[in-house]
Write an enzyme that holds these catalytic residues in place. Sequence first.
Site, PDB file in Angstrom:
ATOM      1  N   GLY B  46       0.796  -1.225   0.000  1.00 58.50           N
ATOM      2  CA  GLY B  46       0.000   0.000   0.000  1.00 58.50           C
ATOM      3  C   GLY B  46       0.827   1.273   0.000  1.00 58.50           C
ATOM      4  N   ASP B  48       3.211   4.069  -1.763  1.00 62.67           N
ATOM      5  CA  ASP B  48       3.355   4.564  -3.120  1.00 62.67           C
ATOM      6  C   ASP B  48       4.815   4.812  -3.493  1.00 62.67           C
ATOM      7  OD1 ASP B  48       0.538   4.630  -3.655  1.00 62.67           O
ATOM      8  OD2 ASP B  48       0.457   6.242  -2.196  1.00 62.67           O
ATOM      9  N   HIS B  71      20.772  15.306 -12.219  1.00 63.62           N
ATOM     10  CA  HIS B  71      20.026  15.020 -13.461  1.00 63.62           C
ATOM     11  C   HIS B  71      18.586  14.664 -13.118  1.00 63.62           C
ATOM     12  CE1 HIS B  71      21.396  11.067 -12.112  1.00 63.62           C
ATOM     13  NE2 HIS B  71      20.520  10.496 -12.916  1.00 63.62           N
ATOM     14  N   HIS B  73      16.503  12.066 -13.361  1.00 61.24           N
ATOM     15  CA  HIS B  73      15.908  10.773 -13.036  1.00 61.24           C
ATOM     16  C   HIS B  73      15.278  10.783 -11.640  1.00 61.24           C
ATOM     17  CE1 HIS B  73      18.456   8.351 -16.141  1.00 61.24           C
ATOM     18  NE2 HIS B  73      17.280   8.708 -16.629  1.00 61.24           N
ATOM     19  N   HIS B  76      17.179  10.619  -8.376  1.00 55.36           N
ATOM     20  CA  HIS B  76      18.019  11.761  -8.005  1.00 55.36           C
ATOM     21  C   HIS B  76      17.199  13.032  -7.788  1.00 55.36           C
ATOM     22  CE1 HIS B  76      22.048   9.916  -8.747  1.00 55.36           C
ATOM     23  NE2 HIS B  76      21.261   9.049  -9.342  1.00 55.36           N
ATOM     24  N   ASP B 194      29.785   7.008  -8.730  1.00 58.54           N
ATOM     25  CA  ASP B 194      28.726   6.045  -9.065  1.00 58.54           C
ATOM     26  C   ASP B 194      29.273   4.610  -9.047  1.00 58.54           C
ATOM     27  OD1 ASP B 194      26.558   4.721 -10.176  1.00 58.54           O
ATOM     28  OD2 ASP B 194      26.729   5.636 -12.162  1.00 58.54           O
ATOM     29  N   HIS B 363      20.098  -1.649 -26.621  1.00 57.32           N
ATOM     30  CA  HIS B 363      20.121  -0.981 -25.328  1.00 57.32           C
ATOM     31  C   HIS B 363      21.564  -0.795 -24.890  1.00 57.32           C
ATOM     32  CE1 HIS B 363      19.121   0.166 -21.257  1.00 57.32           C
ATOM     33  NE2 HIS B 363      19.882  -0.796 -20.785  1.00 57.32           N
ATOM     34  N   SER B 365      23.619   0.557 -21.245  1.00 55.87           N
ATOM     35  CA  SER B 365      23.458   1.054 -19.875  1.00 55.87           C
ATOM     36  C   SER B 365      23.928   2.494 -19.781  1.00 55.87           C
ATOM     37  CB  SER B 365      24.266   0.177 -18.912  1.00 55.87           C
ATOM     38  OG  SER B 365      24.258   0.759 -17.620  1.00 55.87           O
ATOM     39  N   GLY B 366      23.349   3.257 -18.878  1.00 60.17           N
ATOM     40  CA  GLY B 366      23.752   4.643 -18.656  1.00 60.17           C
ATOM     41  C   GLY B 366      24.858   4.788 -17.625  1.00 60.17           C
ATOM     42  N   HIS B 367      25.280   3.659 -17.048  1.00 62.26           N
ATOM     43  CA  HIS B 367      26.291   3.703 -15.984  1.00 62.26           C
ATOM     44  C   HIS B 367      27.592   3.068 -16.455  1.00 62.26           C
ATOM     45  CE1 HIS B 367      23.214   4.762 -12.933  1.00 62.26           C
ATOM     46  NE2 HIS B 367      22.431   4.019 -13.702  1.00 62.26           N
TER      47      HIS B 367
END
Lengths: 554, 554
Positions: B46, B48, B71, B73, B76, B194, B363, B365-367
Amino acid sequence: MSNTKLRVLPLGGLGEIGKNMTVVEYDGSIVVVDTGLRFPTAEQVGIDLVLPDFTYLRERADDIEGIVITHGHEDHLGALPWILRELGTDIPVFGGPLTMAMARSKLDEHRLKETDLTDVTPGEKLELGPFDIELVHMTHSIPDMMAVALTTDLGTMLITGDYKFDQTPVDGKPADVTRLAEMGREGLLLLCGDSTNADRPGFSPSESVAGPGLEAVFGRCKGRIVVTCFASNIHRVQQVIDAAKIHKRKVVLVGRSMRKNINIGRMLGHIEVPDGMLVQPREARDFPDEKLIIVSTGSQGEPLSALRRMAYKDHPQVELHQGDTVVFAATPIPGNERAVNDTIDRLYHIGCDVITAKDAPIHASGHGYQEEIKLMLNLTQPKYVMPFHGDHKRIHLHAELAEAVGVKPENIFKGENGLPLEIDEKGARFGKPERAGMIYVDGVDIGDPTDVALRDRRMLSADGIFVVVATISEQDGSSVADPEIIFRGVPYSQDAEKLLGDIRESVNHSLERAAKDEIREIDLLQQLLHDDLAKFVYERLRRRPMVLPVVVEV
Amino acid sequence: MSNTKLRVLPLGGLGEIGKNMTVVEYDGSIVVVDTGLRFPTAEQVGIDLVLPDFTYLRERADDIEGIVITHGHEDHLGALPWILRELGTDIPVFGGPLTMAMARSKLDEHRLKETDLTDVTPGEKLELGPFDIELVHMTHSIPDMMAVALTTDLGTMLITGDYKFDQTPVDGKPADVTRLAEMGREGLLLLCGDSTNADRPGFSPSESVAGPGLEAVFGRCKGRIVVTCFASNIHRVQQVIDAAKIHKRKVVLVGRSMRKNINIGRMLGHIEVPDGMLVQPREARDFPDEKLIIVSTGSQGEPLSALRRMAYKDHPQVELHQGDTVVFAATPIPGNERAVNDTIDRLYHIGCDVITAKDAPIHASGHGYQEEIKLMLNLTQPKYVMPFHGDHKRIHLHAELAEAVGVKPENIFKGENGLPLEIDEKGARFGKPERAGMIYVDGVDIGDPTDVALRDRRMLSADGIFVVVATISEQDGSSVADPEIIFRGVPYSQDAEKLLGDIRESVNHSLERAAKDEIREIDLLQQLLHDDLAKFVYERLRRRPMVLPVVVEV
């Protein structure tokens, strides 16, 4: 007899991974192959287990000649206690000796004593009504896996169960390709084959690769080692024990199912443990870390498993610390990734090193890859193909493989649970759908998934509950006590007293309105209170908790 | 000033993936870098959203010089509305133009109008109290990603945010390695980098590989194409549009966040769409299947997303059918595997073909991977290293990488949420832990995870609830109406009438006992009813539902 149809009705395992169960019918008689279960998803709140809906068999219980179990995994055997309890413990059950030993242990736990289990060895012929049945030895991630061939006047059909073509299995007994080839030469009517790895190209690695992989990993470990794998993967545990011997380490078995399965495996000669190798968990402290390997349940991150409890520093016998290495000799089943990752991260937090199947060749799948599925098709040369054991994607891919090896597209049947394939001398086609789906095990009892209790629990878990108690006079319906309002699990951040006061006022309004409109029947009054309060609460909290009105007349 | 300490206090993002937030303190002033959120796990019934517990900042709100967002996302930026609402909408917020546009849209949705957002471009200098701040352009899976350099008298620290060293980014603007190298030459005090892909060897593929991959996939599709990816991955959508142009297909954007982000991206010049290329969803029916590409949200199997609804044949505008191809240009975030697999399987059931990142290079990855993390360390040559953005495993692996490139082990700090790193002229060390953890967003309000409501919902979701209403006389405490028993969500299979009768009897017993013992106080009476009924129910059902006694005096 030429008009008699062979009906193959999957009650589970198609369009899903798990709870495999198939009804095979001929001339009024039924043989059931496998009675598997599934574990609930996170949405199935408060549910313990998921079984195939076997309603179809309830009226046909007397026609069941027997149940044949391919192997001892939960997704093929697990529903047996409930099915025997509901349909009759006198239904004979057949399977390999290990499978039947595991079934017996399971039935004992359910206190089903008067059951009729029979060990069957590969090649042995069984006659069950109009069916001639033969079990064919296959390789998988548990010993004693057998495909089931059912022969009627129409021909032979084969349900493969879970299999791989392991050319170098740990026990030296590869799948009986000779018998499969013979069946092919004689002409197989229908093949119902495992689709689990229909999305993986190539040929699966042999279980034997895990042994040297484990041995190499153990050689690099300085401190204590914990290995986790499926408790039923007896050959994997054998290889851990062999590698432990090489590295002169003692082995501790931790976790109830690990100890139980290895015991059964030893009794039946599937695993050999040198004398003095096993140490009891409570004696483990007497040995230095570098002399120990703990073999533990919990490879799937199961909440109550031994490894999970170790990772959360909550295991009564094993306390992990920096310098320990935890080896995951299993990959997460889809859906378990988060639980497994959580466990791994707790282990890193403690300071353990963690080795998974990504880091070293310490795991091999028990299900054949695409080339093995094609090999099965080429060996058995079936006229008809109906892919089993897979979600829609894998069934689709298995069908493509069948087409690739030359099975006619019109002879490939992409089925669903409840959709019977009917074969007679004229051909094969899908028949009218039968009831199939899930039933839930909720504690000790079983119920329907449309079960109100589950629906209620979902609602309760989302937004909680409001209970309102109105006490009215039997004479004139007037309110004789202030309404009681109780709520639990309702998210709110407003002042509770004020909120309760406002709700009480709203309830009083409703009661006055009811009295004025001479609504006296309790049901109607409760409905009115429910609707008014639900509306009021939604307007105030933007939430839809369950609203439970209770009207007491005095 | 030499006694002044630099304190780096992570409130989120360490020991977990998500809800990144860091407090940097110097000389009584605070700068906050990032205000991210997390999505709840299945156990957080329950709930969110999950935010970092920012209690620490409540008493220090006046000391906050500003919030810098790396950024746009959610992990963040996403917690910003709650943090501004609680700490003051006058706190200035800084970030790149796209980041600020996304923040503004978010704050508008929360009706927070009077906020203070400032666009900052790379290289621009910001002075916030004792901090000189500079944003450094980096590459990631969203445009406008910037690392944050904070300089005090003690030196410069760098919080990298999420980054990769994409040598051929779609917009032609690689990460500013020159500036990073300069910082390294000048001597970086602390690097907070990161760790997301610290477990992947090598160098991540460039985002640019996805374009040709998508173009090749599209070339093989005969019918309609649906592509799903993150709505914020504007360069990915650009590449879909470019490939659509080559194949002479129109593009339909479906899903609220997809349309919103692409709008913002177009306004800021991050994406170029040829005139006449975009078609409204309701006009799509006017085009033949082979002329259309639908770009949709739902790559993570989110329950209410456009793709999920299409897969369940519940989307108002798009009805999928055999011949359609669905392309997943994203991989599932850990924990989403089951939802993604469910979606894929529904698509196969409909008869769609499905292409994922496993099937084609669509695809990236962004990392950054391990070699990029090492490159960052070598470019910036930090004295101290504190790995950010990762669970304990990834933080551990990042620390190993730092050691591998020559950072002294004693200068590497494997931190946790709430554990401040304190640096002064004498050195660096962890300070006293501060409060950190989670707070939950439950509807529109936020609360503590120890929140009674959540605990109650967990209990309700497991075993349901029993409500018992006893009506007693104010004069002598005698029962004046039969007790009312209501239950919801309780699993049982016994005869309901009999069960209710027995419970009623048990409640009457309890009431009689209470009357005899002259227990008249409502609280005590309710406690007694609760304990007696809970015991009775457990004995009968082996379940522990919530028991809610209500005593009404009349």
